[in-house]
Design an enzyme around this catalytic site. Structure first.
Site: not given
Ligand code: FRU
Length: 480
Positions: A19, A21-22, A79, A143, A196
Site C-alpha cells: 500500500w 498513499n500521499d 504525512s 500534515d 488535509e
Molecule cells: C491524506 C491523509 C493525511 C494523513 C495520511 C494518513 O490522504 O489522510 O491527512 O496524514 O493520509 O495516511
C-alpha cells in the site's frame, strides 16, 4: 481480492509492493529529487503508516530506497514535509535534512522532527518530540508543510497544517519552537469534508513580476468527481497568514478527475520551478481497487504556473518536459478532417503513450475526442463537447469497476476554446489517464483497470466533421 488486470505503470511512480498513499517530504538536495510517501509495507490495505523513500535525478526514473521512517510507541508516521536546514537553525548541523511529520496515536495528532546526515538514507527522530501538540479540543491536526520564508539571510520557517475545517499557520526561527500566526477557515469551505495535506507557494502570473500565493488542500469528500479531491486558493501570504483574493463562493479545483489527491510540491527545486504530484486514488475506493502486488500510484509531476483569465488568476499545470525523454515511436498528422466513422489511429495500439492534438472547433460537430485502451467491451473516452464547452473523461466502460459504486462515472470540466481552437494532451500508462486541456488550464486524472489486451485507439468525431490541425502520437517507454 480483485486481481489487477494490467501490468505495472512504466512511467508513473508505484511502490515496490503493497500500500501507498500521499506523497511526503518532496525535496531536492545535492543532485537528487527525494520522494517519500505514506507506506504500509506489509499489506495492500492502509494501516500503520511508514515513510517509504525513493530518489531520482530527472523526476521520471526513481530508485527505491529502504524505508525512511517507521511507526513507533508515539504512533504512526503520517504525512509531512522535508526541508534542508542550510543555516543550522535547529542545531542538528548545517545543511541537514529535516523531516517534519505528524505522529498519530489513538486519535491524537502532533508534529515531530527527524533528521538525516546522509542525504536521507538514515533518520533519527528528535529526542524532544513533539515540537507542536494539538490543542486539547482538536482531533485533526496534521500534515505539516514547512518551508523557509524570506531571504537566506533574513527569514523564518513557516508551517501550514490541516486542522479539520481550517488550515493553520505557524512560524518558527528554528523548527523546534512554533508560534501560531493565522488561519484560513470556516467561511471558505467547499464541502463538508475534512481538510488535509496543505501546500503553499508563490508563483508568477503569466511569467511577469506579478506574483500570487497558491494554497492547495485535500478535501475529504464532496468533490467534483465524487469523494476526495484537491481544491486551491489564490491570494497573498505575508509570511504569517494567507488571505484568499476570491469570495467563498469561488471554489477552484486543481483537477476534475477522481484520482488526484494530497498533492505536494518539491521544496528547493533547483531551477526554481514549482513541481507537484499527487496520489492517483480516492479515499472512496482506495482500499478496494484491483491489486496484484502493489496498490497506489502517483500522478505525473506537473509544473505549475499562474495565468490571468477573465474570471481571475488561475492555476495552470503542465507535464514536466523531462517526460519527453520517454518518447519512442512517433506518428504525426496535420490538417486532417475527421469524419464520423473514420479512425485516424486505427493502425495503432498501446498501453503507454502520449497524444498531443490541436483542433479547430467547427460549427457543426456534436462532439469529438479519443477512445483509449479499447478492447472487448472496454474503452475509456476523452471527449470535447463544443455545444456545452466541456471536456469529459468517461470510465464507465474502462474495465474492472464493480469494486465500488462510485467508480464507473463520467468526469467533466468546463472549458472554452481559445480563439476557436482546443488542445488535448493525454497521457496513458497502463492503469491511468491524465488529460491536460488547453495547455494545462484544466486537468482530469483518473485511474482505470482495463484488461491487458485492451490496446486499441480511436479518434472520433460524432454527428459532423472535426478539423484536426495537428496530432502527435508517441509510444512512451523507459530507456535503460
Ligand atoms: C491524506 C491523509 C493525511 C494523513 C495520511 C494518513 O490522504 O489522510 O491527512 O496524514 O493520509 O495516511
Amino acid at each position: 481480492m480483485l486481481t489487477h488486470p494490467s501490468s505495472r505503470s512504466i512511467y508513473h511512480f508505484t511502490p515496490p509492493s503493497n500500500w501507498m498513499n500521499d506523497p511526503n517530504g518532496l525535496v531536492y538536495y545535492q543532485g537528487e529529487y527525494h520522494l517519500f510517501y505514506q507506506y504500509h509495507p506489509e499489506s495492500p490495505i492502509w494501516g500503520p503508516m511508514h515513510w517509504g523513500h525513493a530518489v531520482g535525478c530527472d523526476l521520471v526514473n526513481w530508485q527505491h530506497l529502504p524505508i525512511a521512517l517507521y511507526p513507533d510507541e508515539n504512533g504512526m508516521v503520517f504525512s509531512g514535509s522535508v526541508v534542508i536546514d542550510w543555516k543550522d537553525t535547529a542545531g542538528f548541523g548545517e545543511a541537514v535534512m529535516l523531516a517534519v511529520f505528524t505522529h498519530h496515536k489513538e486519535g491524537r495528532q502532533n508534529q515531530n522532527l527527524a533528521y538525516s546526515h546522509d542525504s536521507g538514507r538514515t533518520w533519527t527522530k528528535y529526542a524532544g518530540n513533539p515540537v507542536l501538540s494539538a490543542p486539547e479540543h482538536l482531533h485533526d491536526f496534521r500534515d505539516p508543510k514547512v518551508f523557509w520564508f524570506g531571504s537566506q539571510a533574513e527569514g523564518h520557517w513557516v508551517m501550514c497544517l490541516a486542522a479539520g475545517d481550517r488550515i493553520m499557520f505557524f512560524i518558527s526561527p528554528d523548527l523546534i519552537h512554533w508560534t501560531p500566526c493565522g488561519q484560513l477557515g470556516p467561511g471558505l469551505i467547499a464541502t463538508a469534508g475534512v481538510w488535509e495535506t496543505p501546500d503553499l507557494f508563490e508563483l508568477c502570473v503569466d511569467g511577469s513580476q506579478e506574483t500570487r500565493w497558491v494554497l492547495t488542500i485535500g478535501v475529504q469528500g464532496g468533490c467534483p468527481a465524487g469523494g476526495s479531491g484537491t481544491q486551491y486558493f489564490v491570494g497573498q501570504f505575508d509570511g504569517c497568514t494567507f488571505t484568499s483574493e476570491n469570495p467563498p463562493e469561488t471554489i477552484l479545483w486543481a483537477d476534475y478527475g477522481a484520482d488526484y489527491y494530497a498533492p505536494q510540491s518539491w521544496n528547493n527545486e533547483p531551477s526554481q520551478r514549482r513541481i507537484m504530484l499527487g496520489w492517483m486514488s480516492n479515499w472512496q475506493y482506495a482500499n478496494v481497487t484491483p491489486f496484484t502486488t502493489w496498490r497506489g500510484m502517483f500522478s505525473l509531476p506537473r509544473e505549475l504556473t499562474l495565468t490571468r483569465t477573465a474570471a481571475g488568476v488561475r492555476l495552470v499545470q503542465q507535464p514536466v518536459p523531462e517526460l519527453r525523454n520517454l518518447r519512442g515511436e512517433h506518428k504525426h498528422w496535420q490538417n486532417e478532417t475527421i469524419v464520423p466513422g473514420a479512425n485516424l489511429l486505427a493502425g495503432l495500439q498501446g498501453d503507454s503513450f502520449e497524444i498531443a492534438a490541436d483542433f479547430q472547433i467547427g460549427p457543426d460537430t456534436e462532439s469529438f475526442g479519443f477512445r483509449v485502451r479499447i478492447g472487448e467491451g472496454e474503452q475509456t473516452t476523452i471527449t470535447y463537447i463544443p455545444g456545452e464547452q466541456k471536456v469529459t473523461l468517461d470510465r464507465t466502460h474502462s474495465g474492472q469497476s464493480d469494486f465500488h459504486p462510485g467508480f464507473a462515472r463520467i468526469h467533466a470540466a468546463d472549458l472554452a476554446p481559445i480563439h476557436g481552437s482546443l488542445r488535448l494532451h493525454i497521457f496513458v500508462d497502463h492503469s491511468s489517464v491524465e488529460v491536460f486541456a488547453n495547455h494545462g488550464q484544466i486537468t482530469l486524472s483518473d485511474s482505470i483497470f482495463p484488461s491487458a489486451e485492451s490496446l486499441g485507439l480511436e479518434m472520433f468525431s460524432k454527428y459532423g466533421a472535426t478539423q484536426l490541425n495537428a496530432l502527435d502520437f508517441y509510444h512512451l517507454e523507459k530507456k535503460p
